[in-house]
Design a protein around this motif. Structure first.
Motif, PDB file in Angstrom:
ATOM      1  N   ALA A   1       0.912  -1.332  -0.182  1.00 27.42           N
ATOM      2  CA  ALA A   1       0.112  -0.150   0.016  1.00 27.42           C
ATOM      3  C   ALA A   1       0.937   1.033   0.175  1.00 27.42           C
ATOM      4  O   ALA A   1       0.797   2.086  -0.799  1.00 27.42           O
ATOM      5  CB  ALA A   1      -1.111   0.065   1.151  1.00 27.42           C
ATOM      6  N   ASP A   2       1.677   1.045   0.879  1.00 29.15           N
ATOM      7  CA  ASP A   2       2.613   2.503   1.234  1.00 29.15           C
ATOM      8  C   ASP A   2       3.368   2.726  -0.627  1.00 29.15           C
ATOM      9  O   ASP A   2       3.448   3.826  -0.839  1.00 29.15           O
ATOM     10  CB  ASP A   2       3.747   1.804   2.020  1.00 29.15           C
ATOM     11  CG  ASP A   2       4.025   2.975   2.731  1.00 29.15           C
ATOM     12  OD1 ASP A   2       3.314   3.831   3.354  1.00 29.15           O
ATOM     13  OD2 ASP A   2       5.849   3.724   2.700  1.00 29.15           O
ATOM     14  N   ALA A   3       3.877   1.210  -0.856  1.00 25.70           N
ATOM     15  CA  ALA A   3       4.593   1.810  -2.103  1.00 25.70           C
ATOM     16  C   ALA A   3       4.347   2.209  -3.888  1.00 25.70           C
ATOM     17  O   ALA A   3       3.791   3.099  -3.838  1.00 25.70           O
ATOM     18  CB  ALA A   3       4.673   0.374  -3.245  1.00 25.70           C
ATOM     19  N   VAL A   4       2.509   1.681  -3.623  1.00 28.62           N
ATOM     20  CA  VAL A   4       1.436   2.282  -4.237  1.00 28.62           C
ATOM     21  C   VAL A   4       0.883   3.828  -4.077  1.00 28.62           C
ATOM     22  O   VAL A   4       0.733   4.592  -4.646  1.00 28.62           O
ATOM     23  CB  VAL A   4       0.114   1.412  -4.081  1.00 28.62           C
ATOM     24  CG1 VAL A   4      -0.672   2.230  -4.672  1.00 28.62           C
ATOM     25  CG2 VAL A   4       0.207   0.110  -4.838  1.00 28.62           C
ATOM     26  N   ARG A   5       1.056   4.288  -2.691  1.00 31.86           N
ATOM     27  CA  ARG A   5       0.910   5.081  -2.454  1.00 31.86           C
ATOM     28  C   ARG A   5       2.176   6.632  -2.948  1.00 31.86           C
ATOM     29  O   ARG A   5       1.538   7.665  -3.550  1.00 31.86           O
ATOM     30  CB  ARG A   5       1.028   5.585  -0.742  1.00 31.86           C
ATOM     31  CG  ARG A   5       0.895   7.382  -0.359  1.00 31.86           C
ATOM     32  CD  ARG A   5       1.093   7.582   1.133  1.00 31.86           C
ATOM     33  NE  ARG A   5       2.617   6.517   1.251  1.00 31.86           N
ATOM     34  CZ  ARG A   5       2.940   7.099   1.863  1.00 31.86           C
ATOM     35  NH1 ARG A   5       3.909   8.433   0.960  1.00 31.86           N
ATOM     36  NH2 ARG A   5       4.637   6.635   2.235  1.00 31.86           N
ATOM     37  N   GLU A   6       3.399   6.393  -2.581  1.00 31.83           N
ATOM     38  CA  GLU A   6       4.652   7.088  -3.322  1.00 31.83           C
ATOM     39  C   GLU A   6       4.315   6.781  -4.885  1.00 31.83           C
ATOM     40  O   GLU A   6       4.178   8.369  -5.417  1.00 31.83           O
ATOM     41  CB  GLU A   6       5.723   5.849  -2.975  1.00 31.83           C
ATOM     42  CG  GLU A   6       6.583   6.339  -1.599  1.00 31.83           C
ATOM     43  CD  GLU A   6       7.667   5.219  -1.572  1.00 31.83           C
ATOM     44  OE1 GLU A   6       8.272   4.947  -2.681  1.00 31.83           O
ATOM     45  OE2 GLU A   6       8.012   4.977  -0.207  1.00 31.83           O
ATOM     46  N   LEU A   7       3.551   5.575  -5.713  1.00 31.73           N
ATOM     47  CA  LEU A   7       3.791   6.209  -6.938  1.00 31.73           C
ATOM     48  C   LEU A   7       2.315   7.033  -7.236  1.00 31.73           C
ATOM     49  O   LEU A   7       3.600   7.637  -8.194  1.00 31.73           O
ATOM     50  CB  LEU A   7       3.122   4.532  -7.578  1.00 31.73           C
ATOM     51  CG  LEU A   7       4.383   3.587  -7.009  1.00 31.73           C
ATOM     52  CD1 LEU A   7       3.827   2.200  -7.672  1.00 31.73           C
ATOM     53  CD2 LEU A   7       5.119   3.812  -8.821  1.00 31.73           C
ATOM     54  N   LEU A   8       1.266   6.650  -6.990  1.00 36.67           N
ATOM     55  CA  LEU A   8       0.448   7.938  -6.659  1.00 36.67           C
ATOM     56  C   LEU A   8       0.772   9.427  -6.747  1.00 36.67           C
ATOM     57  O   LEU A   8       0.823  10.138  -7.450  1.00 36.67           O
ATOM     58  CB  LEU A   8      -1.129   7.812  -6.016  1.00 36.67           C
ATOM     59  CG  LEU A   8      -1.736   6.538  -6.227  1.00 36.67           C
ATOM     60  CD1 LEU A   8      -2.547   5.538  -5.769  1.00 36.67           C
ATOM     61  CD2 LEU A   8      -2.082   6.432  -7.512  1.00 36.67           C
ATOM     62  N   GLU A   9       1.816   9.634  -5.469  1.00 36.03           N
ATOM     63  CA  GLU A   9       2.870  11.207  -5.002  1.00 36.03           C
ATOM     64  C   GLU A   9       3.184  11.118  -6.114  1.00 36.03           C
ATOM     65  O   GLU A   9       3.331  12.821  -7.113  1.00 36.03           O
ATOM     66  CB  GLU A   9       2.718  10.694  -3.774  1.00 36.03           C
ATOM     67  CG  GLU A   9       1.322  10.950  -2.896  1.00 36.03           C
ATOM     68  CD  GLU A   9       2.798  10.560  -1.328  1.00 36.03           C
ATOM     69  OE1 GLU A   9       1.677  10.586  -0.485  1.00 36.03           O
ATOM     70  OE2 GLU A   9       3.680  10.348  -1.256  1.00 36.03           O
ATOM     71  N   GLU A  10       3.884  10.381  -6.648  1.00 34.86           N
ATOM     72  CA  GLU A  10       5.322  10.762  -7.853  1.00 34.86           C
ATOM     73  C   GLU A  10       4.220  11.314  -8.951  1.00 34.86           C
ATOM     74  O   GLU A  10       4.402  12.232 -10.209  1.00 34.86           O
ATOM     75  CB  GLU A  10       5.740   9.957  -8.183  1.00 34.86           C
ATOM     76  CG  GLU A  10       6.848   9.172  -7.646  1.00 34.86           C
ATOM     77  CD  GLU A  10       7.398   7.516  -7.767  1.00 34.86           C
ATOM     78  OE1 GLU A  10       7.978   7.186  -6.418  1.00 34.86           O
ATOM     79  OE2 GLU A  10       6.903   7.407  -8.416  1.00 34.86           O
ATOM     80  N   LEU A  11       2.905  11.310  -9.822  1.00 35.36           N
ATOM     81  CA  LEU A  11       1.879  11.360 -10.525  1.00 35.36           C
ATOM     82  C   LEU A  11       0.949  12.531  -9.819  1.00 35.36           C
ATOM     83  O   LEU A  11       0.673  13.211 -10.719  1.00 35.36           O
ATOM     84  CB  LEU A  11       0.819   9.910 -11.075  1.00 35.36           C
ATOM     85  CG  LEU A  11       1.579   8.887 -11.718  1.00 35.36           C
ATOM     86  CD1 LEU A  11       0.473   7.856 -11.611  1.00 35.36           C
ATOM     87  CD2 LEU A  11       2.290  10.028 -12.617  1.00 35.36           C
ATOM     88  N   GLY A  12       1.600  13.713  -8.934  1.00 36.30           N
ATOM     89  CA  GLY A  12       0.529  14.164  -8.713  1.00 36.30           C
ATOM     90  C   GLY A  12      -0.398  14.330  -7.727  1.00 36.30           C
ATOM     91  O   GLY A  12      -1.076  15.781  -7.480  1.00 36.30           O
ATOM     92  N   LEU A  13      -0.354  12.982  -7.403  1.00 40.47           N
ATOM     93  CA  LEU A  13      -1.966  12.730  -7.027  1.00 40.47           C
ATOM     94  C   LEU A  13      -2.660  13.858  -5.413  1.00 40.47           C
ATOM     95  O   LEU A  13      -0.823  12.510  -4.683  1.00 40.47           O
ATOM     96  CB  LEU A  13      -2.773  12.150  -7.262  1.00 40.47           C
ATOM     97  CG  LEU A  13      -2.986  11.471  -8.948  1.00 40.47           C
ATOM     98  CD1 LEU A  13      -3.170   9.920  -8.683  1.00 40.47           C
ATOM     99  CD2 LEU A  13      -3.567  12.108  -8.771  1.00 40.47           C
ATOM    100  N   ARG A  14      -3.296  13.394  -5.234  1.00 39.30           N
ATOM    101  CA  ARG A  14      -2.883  13.540  -3.472  1.00 39.30           C
ATOM    102  C   ARG A  14      -3.410  12.375  -2.855  1.00 39.30           C
ATOM    103  O   ARG A  14      -4.289  11.215  -3.719  1.00 39.30           O
ATOM    104  CB  ARG A  14      -3.867  14.390  -3.184  1.00 39.30           C
ATOM    105  CG  ARG A  14      -3.510  16.232  -3.315  1.00 39.30           C
ATOM    106  CD  ARG A  14      -5.202  17.156  -2.496  1.00 39.30           C
ATOM    107  NE  ARG A  14      -6.427  16.679  -3.433  1.00 39.30           N
ATOM    108  CZ  ARG A  14      -6.162  17.246  -5.023  1.00 39.30           C
ATOM    109  NH1 ARG A  14      -4.843  17.748  -5.801  1.00 39.30           N
ATOM    110  NH2 ARG A  14      -7.574  17.417  -5.608  1.00 39.30           N
TER     111      ARG A  14
END
Lengths: 445, 445
Positions: free
Chosen positions: A36-49
């Motif tokens: 879940a944490d790795a996915v969070r990082e990926l989404l944040e890298e795309l500029g999502l909250r």
């Protein structure tokens, strides 16, 4: 099809490798918070909250971003099936491995490959438009492979936040002939276990002359549930099955007959009741069934052991179609066991159960998805009123009341849930392109 | 009962500990040569001449010694059953462990405890008489627990050498009430496996709507073999069952009814067809049966896995009574599967099969064994025309034509073949004393 920019291709491969390396097997409770944490990082890298929302089980990763009138909700899951039997894999299940134009690994298709195709499509939109031209939301759970026990409650609690004009479902891909697939529904499911214990401990098998054998009793119970053609013999089982509507009938009848190729891929001589063509799809999509996932009891090692086992169990799932209801089916199964004298067998309901769902095939979003597929693949997609598989689509169609289409990166040989799960590179790229174009259409570009 | 000299008691305990420490699991091919060698040393320490005879499987340890007119042959085995499930043992299965007057370990009863009781009886004879006052021979195999595939051929090839006036069989002991047991026959046995493979690989269980399920087919086949009361439904199965003779009937009728105690020990509410008393022993001893030893296929781990397995198997044994023949029973089973449409199920014959055997209950050696039991235990022994278990008695009764009695150190709670196999110290000592006294009677002392 518009070729993918190398940046997008590289991003997709690297991101998939990163996720496959995390053994997020929900049935075993492995590496879920980490993933879940790795996915969070990926989404944040795309500029999502991004927010990680705790549930009684694995956390839900929620994200939102982009700007525009329309809102698209992505549903995917970051958990995977167990990798066993390990000895049948030709490379490590948790190391993404390329061989002959394919990417192998547990979750390469279901559902990490598909999740990554959504992320890569966003990357591409940003690359091309400098922004994400519509509002996007992600609802990513970690318990799909164990039946999404907490998702319905999660969606109910976050209905306002999750509101969307359209939903892209977790999976899809091409059929054996390479035709793109869109599916608009899923079967429901109930997970059950049957347990029997006949003695305090395993006995020498010579006592089998006078002591009941749990494997015999379990076998008899299992054999009583269905017939050789797959017809379920549980009384009342079919009573709530809703006939297909004329549009659903017509859509189902247009599905090209892949049953001969499927038989070859699966290595089966034929299908239950000898069905093919229209009858095959009727049976696969519109009829409920009872599946035995596993039966175990007694000695299974090398050589022989003259033992009379004390206990045995079976794991099974029941696939439901509208308007069957899990709770009622469980009750009918209980009654069946009781009526047939199986009072020595205990029915245990697994921690999951999902209602069947079918979206409205006439919705505009379904038409936009169809058009995106047509453009990317250069041919007419196959539309499925519902798929044979199950998943928590019900809360989306019924609580959020949004039309849902399933799009993805698989093909019938992807070995989903099996050793050597994989995707083909061309399916991966097309899957990314379709999601991008569907988003552009929804955004009015 | 004459108390055992401390030297004999110590010898018996130490020797049993030495043998139990060797994990001679024949089903897994473990430590067999090593154990044969340890047994050779033990026999040589008693002054016997020993030869290790190679067979296509585990070696036979042959020994002879002593002086006198009469010859007694001991049949025992140095192999044991697998120790699994290991987690149910309360001490290491391969470390002889004393708890509350009991000796625990795999083989503590079957058959290392019994082999040691013979050795200790010889030790005692030497201690008391300064010699072994009769000719003794040992035939010790290492494949009994996998059905003695090479013993019949071995005995056929060494008939002259093995010739004896009397045979002491591998096992026996006391019943739940402490009464000594003598048994004069064994059931035959056939080991079988049923295999089914329905697809090239495991599939997603959603395909269960159209693809055959091997667990369902196997369950149906297994359920077709028998009924709830244990009656075998294979056509022709009972045709060669020989009715008991009047002497056998009478002997069987004298067996005290232990069925209520057995039900309690085993933790079962009752027996098949509700039998007890005379009917219980009739069913247990004089009727053949089909036992399921294990069934395995598909997922059996934690949680759930929505898989449609590609294959499954069952292990089973069939217990035979005179005059059933293994080869014919196998053929009837094949015909049953064929007649009932189970052409998708493969019948595999395990590497064993044994004919049933019953000795002549009127033989003098049987009377001497009865007298020895009466003297040691201070009560009348229970004589069994045959036992419910199986073993390679047939070559002894039919090729060597010697009367056979089974004597041993077990009791009904010994958990033979199960976790926590053990013997009670008092049974161990009595078993040694009976063998010693029976030898003295045969020697005319």
């Amino acid at each position: 099809m518009q070729p993918l920019p190398p940046l997008v291709t590289n991003y997709a491969r690297e991101t998939l490798a990163r996720l496959v390396a995390l053994p997020s097997v929900s049935a075993e409770g492995r590496a879920l918070a980490e993933t879940a944490d790795a996915v969070r990082e990926l989404l944040e890298e795309l500029g999502l909250r991004v927010e990680i929302h705790a549930t009684p089980g694995a956390p839900v990763v929620y994200a939102e971003g982009g700007e525009g009138e329309k809102t698209l909700l992505f549903y995917n899951h970051y958990d995977v099936q167990p990798a066993d039997p390990l000895e049948l894999w030709h490379s490590d299940p948790f190391t993404l491995t390329e061989r002959e134009g394919r990417l192998y690994g547990r979750g390469a298709n279901d559902d990490k490959g598909e999740l990554v195709s959504r992320l890569a499509a966003l990357k591409w939109l940003q690359e091309e438009h400098g922004r994400i031209p519509l509002r996007v939301k992600f609802c990513l759970e970690g318990e799909e492979e164990i039946g999404s026990p907490n998702l319905e409650h999660y969606i109910e609690a976050h209905q306002d936040r999750l509101k969307a004009d359209a939903v892209i479902w977790e999976a899809g891909g091409v059929d054996a002939a390479g035709r793109p697939q869109i599916y608009c529904g899923l079967k429901g499911i109930v997970g059950l276990e049957l347990w029997i214990k006949t003695a305090a401990y395993d006995l020498h098998s010579s006592y089998g002359a006078v002591v009941q054998n749990p494997l015999y009793r379990l076998s008899k119970a299992l054999a009583s549930l269905r017939d050789d053609e797959g017809k379920v013999l549980v009384k009342g089982f079919y009573q709530r099955v809703r006939p297909l509507s004329p549009l659903e009938e017509e859509t189902l009848a247009r599905i090209p007959d892949e049953s001969p190729q499927l038989a070859q891929t699966f290595g089966v001589g034929g299908f239950l009741a000898g069905v093919s063509g229209r009858a095959f799809y009727q049976k696969l999509l519109a009829e409920p069934c009872i599946n035995l996932n596993g039966v175990h009891g007694g000695y299974g090692g090398p050589g022989s052991k003259t033992v009379l086992p004390a206990e045995a169990f079976a794991k099974l799932d029941v696939r439901l179609v509208p308007d069957q209801e899990p709770q009622e089916i469980i009750e009918l199964m209980r009654q069946h066991l009781e009526t047939h004298g199986f009072n020595d067998i205990e029915l245990v309901v697994s921690e999951f159960g999902e209602l069947p769902a079918r979206s409205d095939l006439a919705a505009p979003w379904v038409q936009q998805a169809i058009a995106a597929c047509r453009e990317v693949y250069g041919q007419e997609p196959v539309v499925w009123p519902n798929f044979a598989g199950s998943g928590p689509m019900y809360p989306f169609t019924h609580l959020l009341k949004a039309p849902v289409v399933g799009l993805g990166v698989g093909y019938p040989g992807s070995k989903v849930h099996s050793p050597d799960e994989h995707i083909r590179l061309q399916d991966f790229e097309a899957g990314i392109a379709v999601v991008k174009q569907a988003m552009e259409k929804l955004a009015g570009l």
